[in-house]
Structure formats: structure tokens, C-alpha cells
Write an enzyme that holds these catalytic residues in place. Sequence first.
Site, PDB file in Angstrom:
ATOM      1  N   HIS A 144     -10.565   2.819  -0.884  1.00 40.53           N
ATOM      2  CA  HIS A 144     -10.731   2.355   0.491  1.00 40.53           C
ATOM      3  C   HIS A 144     -11.538   1.065   0.446  1.00 40.53           C
ATOM      4  O   HIS A 144     -12.573   0.929   1.092  1.00 40.53           O
ATOM      5  CB  HIS A 144     -11.391   3.422   1.372  1.00 40.53           C
ATOM      6  N   HIS A 167       0.816  -1.209   0.000  1.00 46.11           N
ATOM      7  CA  HIS A 167       0.000   0.000   0.000  1.00 46.11           C
ATOM      8  C   HIS A 167       0.853   1.263   0.000  1.00 46.11           C
ATOM      9  O   HIS A 167       0.561   2.225  -0.697  1.00 46.11           O
ATOM     10  CB  HIS A 167      -0.908  -0.035   1.234  1.00 46.11           C
TER      11      HIS A 167
END
Lengths: 237, 748
Positions: free
Chosen positions: B93, B47
Site C-alpha cells: 500500500h 495494479h
Amino acid sequence: MTFAVVVFPGSNCDHDSYHAVRHVLGHDARFVWHKEASLGNADVVILPGGFSHGDYLRTGAIARFSPVMKAVADFAAAGGPVLGICNGFQILLEAGLLPGAMLRNRDVRFHCEHVGVRVEQTDTPFTARCRQGRVLNIPIAHGEGNYYAPPEVLETLERERRVIFRYATADGRVGPEANPNGSLNNIAGICNEGRNVVGLMPHPERACEPMLGSTDGLLLFESVVDALTAGALGGGR
Amino acid sequence: MSTRAFAPEVLEQHGLTPEEYDRIVELLGREPNLTELGMFSVMWSEHCSYKSSRVHLKTLPTKGARVLQGPGENAGAVDIGDGLAAVFKIESHNHPSFIEPYQGAATGVGGIIRDIFTMGARPIALLDSLRFGPLTDARTRRIVKGVVAGIGGYGNSIGIPTVGGEVMFDESYRGNPLVNVFCLGIAKQNEIIRGQASGPGNPVYYVGAKTGRDGIHGATMASAEFDDRLEEKRPAVQVGDPFMEKLLLEACLELMKTDACVGMQDMGAAGLTCATSETGSRGGVGIEVDVRLVPQRETGMTPYEIMLSESQERMLIIVKRGREAEVEQIFEKWDLHAVKIGEVTADGLLRVRDGGTVVAEIPNLALTDEAPVYRRPIQEPEGMAALRQIPRNGLKPLPSAEEAFLALLEAPTIASKRWIYRQYDHMVRTNTIVLTGLGAAVVRVKGTNRALAMSVDGNGRYVYLDPRQGARLAVAEAARNVACAGGLPIGATNCLNFGNPERPEIMWQFAEAIAGMGEACRALDTPITGGNVSLYNETDGTAILPTPVVGIVGLLEDASKALARVFPAEGLDIVLFGANLGELGGSEYLLTLHGLLRGQPPVLDLERERALQQLLVRLAADGLIRSAQDCAEGGLAVALAECCFDTGGLGAAVDLAPAASDGGVDLVAATLFGESASRVIVSVEPAATAAVLEAAARAGVPAARIGTTGGDRIRIAVEGTTVVDVDVRQAERAWSSAIGRQLDTPVA
């Protein structure tokens, strides 16, 4: 002519009201921070939309304790015109300047859309320019706009012609099909006994320019300018 | 290395391989302690480090005459004239939204908003690109409701309008929905703030919410697949507080009007560790902080927890020495904490103290630039050629054109998204001049005559069938939508949602998609200014459709020239730009009516696409066309219906030439529902039609007058034979109520 736009930390339609008054209508407007105790030289007070203090508890529940609200109450008591829009209306209810309360929308969802708003009474400083029964095309944007008042209060409001706006179809019919949130009697806006304090859930400041899809909201602001020009109102000066 | 200070399980819990651990030891010249291990683990997670994607991302075009800030900062920025910049980015998200839909989506909105105002820009628009499983699935319905409420709950409160976006439904997202949020803000070009520390001795401030134990290892979670231990991961989702963020936003923008701020970075993924190491390494300096000074809302937090917490609504600010009082006063006005927690140093190290004790000391660059980079193996999956064939024997009995038309209007991917967007405040700030619904959203830029058009798009089905082509089509569609509103596409951002990169087939999809995206962005002159990569979108080993979402920003010189998608009046000529090739591969028709995800996605001639977009922008500026609507899912017939809906029942009648092919299915179906690219339906005053057709011919864009607006029916004929004839209001009711009807079905 000076409009005071009260700014709570979570206000978010403050700039929109300011823009409509200042840049569309060409009047003076200034922001008044909620911690201030004075409204200065305001001729009109606007409590704008938003989420005054986050409103996790109850919309407007904390805002009424802000120092500026004492000044707003004094201004209103002196007959000065006060307009509460959306969260501003909710704050006026919490502050006791208008009767009743807001519940969550009937379907417990937030609604943002243009609705029909019928003008019920024209003898307030914010509706003097309107024709009675005219349906304004103005957006709503709220999750708690389901107006409630006990039967005796509701009865008083109706008897004293203090329901100023009702949700209606484009051709003026008032009924459940035109009611976006479950408000009693399709109430979209009311005034106080003195008729100088008006609160409504729809957002007239969002309907002031052709580019935004409607200019019907201008009528409310133009009405108060007329009223003040005619010298019919008191105020905080 | 023979012995390591940590057991293999500890490394595994931190998502680090033994090789990565050895590299940490090499970079430090010693074994790390546990706090340091945690810091490496989050910063080297997929990430934060982009370790699998970086080699491919480097091939994307990122420069252009209008680009003021490319990838590598909190957000990208492009020049929009008048000394102003549009600052924008899209971010995912996905994982948190599956675990806890409301908070996952809400904090996704909060995170991207912080990225924008961190740059000194006032956020003015949000868009969302959402992907869900089928609405027949009870859990999906719950996720949809939660995500929509979460997006609204955050955006509505903070007062940033959600002006548009798109939603698609597909079986592959059932166990892994996608929530991609795009935010755009406006800044003065000379006031853009960067996430950089500089000036040894300058104080480092912590502002905003207090730090708690929420979200620890959120970045590591977002870099792993889901499995049956999902419920255990709930504590890694954060809780959003839009009111706190509103205060933070106003205070930060007020601060930036002074020149007391050197740099600013939000504490998002990897929290304080990321904010300190990234600002330090970008500025080539060191940073020293004391975790004891960090405002905490829980007792007994360890340095490890404080450095890794992903509590929301927090910012790191580097302030000019001597200006501290000024800064503290601004935050005090907004009732926020502003606490000096450390200072900039000259040694390039991130030094973490716990009072008098140094608990971590890592070179900033080791956490950022020195993170591993992998060129992972790539392998085209087997059976791709067969997948691109439409099997005649797999087709169901052909429905009539009208039946197919009505079925498509009710397909969730095509049906009206009003149930969703009416829950978003899309008008606050009174800039929204083309209301949400379909295609691009348009917001004016107050104080100028200009407006910005924005669109987010990415059809995962096309990408699944042909990743390179699918990604090219995603860029083209987003840019075309912007051009349909009259905007000249000037910049792009991307959100790349894929499966597990350690699988060569997934990595092949990724590499091919990036190659295609690069080709299209170069051809259409829309450099990528930033974005986000979300990998490991898999549940129990099954990946989502590869879904690269592209956000395009377009500029209108004159806001009053913005075009609507719907027909504005009756008696207008309807003109079709582009060629109808009858391509049904990967189409909504094939999926909805035949249950097939097969075939070759539409071809795309990028030169012709660019010519079409430039033509649209010119015609809009000259006021020669009254509306423009892109043909996408559902083809020409659905696009025509979309031009008639939301008009109060205005109809249209068209007569189409047959498509160039039957799409491997049927000529009428291919003509009506084929999804050939580079096609737009426009409406034109009859007096202007000749000029419009002439302009199209000069631009090399195929164009034909196909009918007129008017009446209260949608009539579609092919070569004179009527194949669809329906009442507009009746069709619109089906289209507008389909999603609400399914969502309000009680859970079985």
C-alpha cells in the site's frame, strides 16, 4: 466452576481469556454475547480486552448500554466476582462499577510490552493467592490506560486500600520510570468498595503459559478459584 | 480505427492508451460507454491486470507437495498438517501511505486481512516490511509516525497481532516509502472458500460498509508515478474502519461454518467491478447486479462511481439459492448490511443495471483474462560494471573497528525497532511464542503441537547492484530467518516494488529479479503461492531501489522447540556456521561509514544455503542448539551484538579467523562487517558442541567454535588481537534508543 466471558462485537481478547480458563486451568468457560440479558449460571464474570464497539468515541462508552451490562451490575451487586481486563476495565469505569476514567497514554502512543505489576492488596478474590508486594511480569497493550480520578476519589481509593495493582520495576520500586502510561499513583488496577469487582489494564490472560514468557497471570485466575471453592463469595445464581 | 467515441484526454485520464481502447472496442464489438470505460480502466490498470509483469511472473515456481492454492486467488495456501492450511499473502500500500500515511497504512492492513478471511481462514498474524527515507528528513519522520500509528491503529483494534517484520531506511524511499503488509491465517483444508461464482440463479450479496465516493480510481493511482500534483490525489485514498472489518470478519467466518456460501471476494482495488468480474470469470459464469440496490452513504452516486468506488470493508458473497434467510440472519447478528444485489447468470457477461436500465454489459473475461499483456523492452542500465567496483579513492579515513561497530548499531536500518513494534499489539490471541524484534516471528497453532515461523525480507541495495543476485539473497535470507527459529521453509509470497516498467532499465531490474527469485525458490523448495506487484514507485522520475520483498512461512512440528535469537545463558559455546568471505559490496558498513552504495553483493551457493537451513531445523528439533541468529546487515559483529541485546546485559567473547578477503577495503572491517550469506551464529551447551560440529561437517556446512557467552562485555578479537571491547548495556542503549531519539527530534 463456570467463567462467563462477555463478548462485545469488538472484543478481541475474549478467546484468550476463554483459552486461559478452559484450556490452561481446566474450568468451564462460556461466551456470553453482549445482547444477552442473562449471565446464566456464571460463578465468575470476565470482561475481556478489545475495542468493544470500535471505541471511536471513548473506550467503553457505548458498551455500558449493552443489555448484558445490567446483568453484570446485578451480579456484582450480589457480591459475584467480576474481572475487567484492559477494555473490560474501561467498560467498568464507564458503567460506574469502578471510579475514575482513562486518558490517552502520556506519550499518546499505544504500548505493548511486558511490565512489572506490584500486587498491593491480597484481600480481593483475584489476588488472594498473591503475596503482597510481589511484582508480577504481565504484558500491557493499550493506548488509553492513563488512569485518572479527581483528588478526593483518589484519596478515597488509597485510604480504603482499593488500589490493587501498581506499575513497578522488577525489584518493586514504584516511580515514574516504571509508569508506562502516566497513570496517577502508578495505578494499574483497582477494586470496588465490596472488593469483588476488580479492573486492571495489564493482561493476565496473556501470561498463563511458559511458552508465552510468563505464568504470573495465572495467580489471578487461581485466586478466584480458591475464593469460590472456599465459598466466601456471593454470585448471580 | 479512425475516430473514437472519447477524446484522447479522457483516455489519458483513465490511464488507457489508444491501442488499449481499440482493443476494448474489438472485445465489445462496439464503442464502450463511460461506465464501461471506467470499468476497463481499473481492471486493465497495472495494479489489477499485471500487464507488464505477467510474462515474468509465469516463470516462478508455484507448485509443490504442500501447495493447496497457488497464485490467482485471494491468497495462497499450504498444507501444515492436521488437516489445516496456512493461508497467507503479502500486499503493498505504498502510494496511499505516502499521500496519507495513517489511513494509507491502515487500509493496507485492512485489505490484506480481508484477502485472508475471504478464503475462510482466521487471520492470526501480521508482519510488515517498511522502507522509508532518511530519518534526518522531517517529512520522513512524519510518514514513519503516521504509518506506524496506522498499522497499529488497524491491527490492534481488530485483534490480529503484528508479530514481526523489518524496516530499512534509504535515500531512495524519501519520496516513495514502501508499506508491504503480510497476513497469515489458519483454515481447515476442506473449508477453504474460493473467489468463484457458480450456479446460475444463485444470489449475489453485498455485505459490510456502505459505498461512498472514496477511493475512486485508487487502482489507477497506484499505477502512476507521483509528481507535483500529489495533493490532488488525496481523495483517492480510502479511510479504514477496523471495527467494521472486525464485524465483517466474524460474520464471514461464522457464515463459512455453514455450507451456504458458494464463493466470496473482498472489494479491494477496483471495488465492485473487480469482485464481480473476477468471481464470474474464475467460475466461468456471468453476473448481473443492480447498482440501485448497493447500500450507499452518499446521494446521487452514478453507476460509474458505484462500480469504481474503493470504499473499505465490503465483501461480495455468492450464496446458494434458498439459503438467503440463514445468511441474512448471521449478518444481522453482527449488525451488518447483507443485501442481495444480483445473481449469477449463465451468459458469462457482467451486466450492470441501474434499476430497469442496463448501464454496462461486458464479458467477464474481457475485463480479466483478456487484459493486455506486455513484453516490455528490457535494457541493462549503463555503468553496472563500474557500480560493482568499490573505489578505493572514494573511501573515507578508516574508523577504528570499535567506532565502526558503535556507528553501525545506531544506523536506523540496524538499530532496534522497539520504538515501532511496541506500538503494535504483538501478543493478542496468545499465540506469539517468539516475541517480535529481529528475525522470524513464531506463532503456535492452537489445537496442535505445531507452530509457524514467518519472515519478510528484501534488501533493495543488493538488488540495485545486481537484481538477480539480490533477489536470490532476499529469498535465502527470509528462509534462513525461518530456519533459525527452527522452522522448515514450506512456502513463499512476494511483493515486488519497482519503478516505472515503461523504462527498459526498470524492466531489466524486474526481469532479472524474477529470474533470481525463481532460482532461489526452486532450490530452497519454497514455491511462490501468491503476492503482489507494485510498479511506478517513482517520484519526479527517480525510482526507488528495486525492492522485491519475500515472505517465507516455515513449519515447526513441535512448538516447544522454537529457537530464540538471543543467547539464553552464560557459559555457552558460540558456534559460527558458514564461511566468512569478507564481502563488503552493498554493505551497511560501506554505506554508513563511507557513504557508498557500491560493490558486488555477496555470493550465494544455493545448495550450501539449503544444507545450512536443513541443518538448523534438525538441530533445533533435536534440541542441540539453544539460539540461532542470522548474519545480515552489519555482518558478524552486529549479529553477535544482536545475540547479546534484550538479554539483560549478557556478554560474549569471540576470536575470529580473518575473512578470506579484505573486501576491497580493510581486512578487519571485512571480517567484522562483511555480509557474506549463509552464515548463522548459534549458541550450544559445551557438552553438545562436538555433536553440533560433527552434524555440520556431515551436512557440508562450514562450522567453527568462535567463543563463549558470559560477562557483561562484547569482546571481538581477530586472530587473538582484540578489536572491539564494549560494555553490553552501553552498546545496547545506543542501539535501542537510536530510532526514538531521531523520531522525537522536533521538526525543523
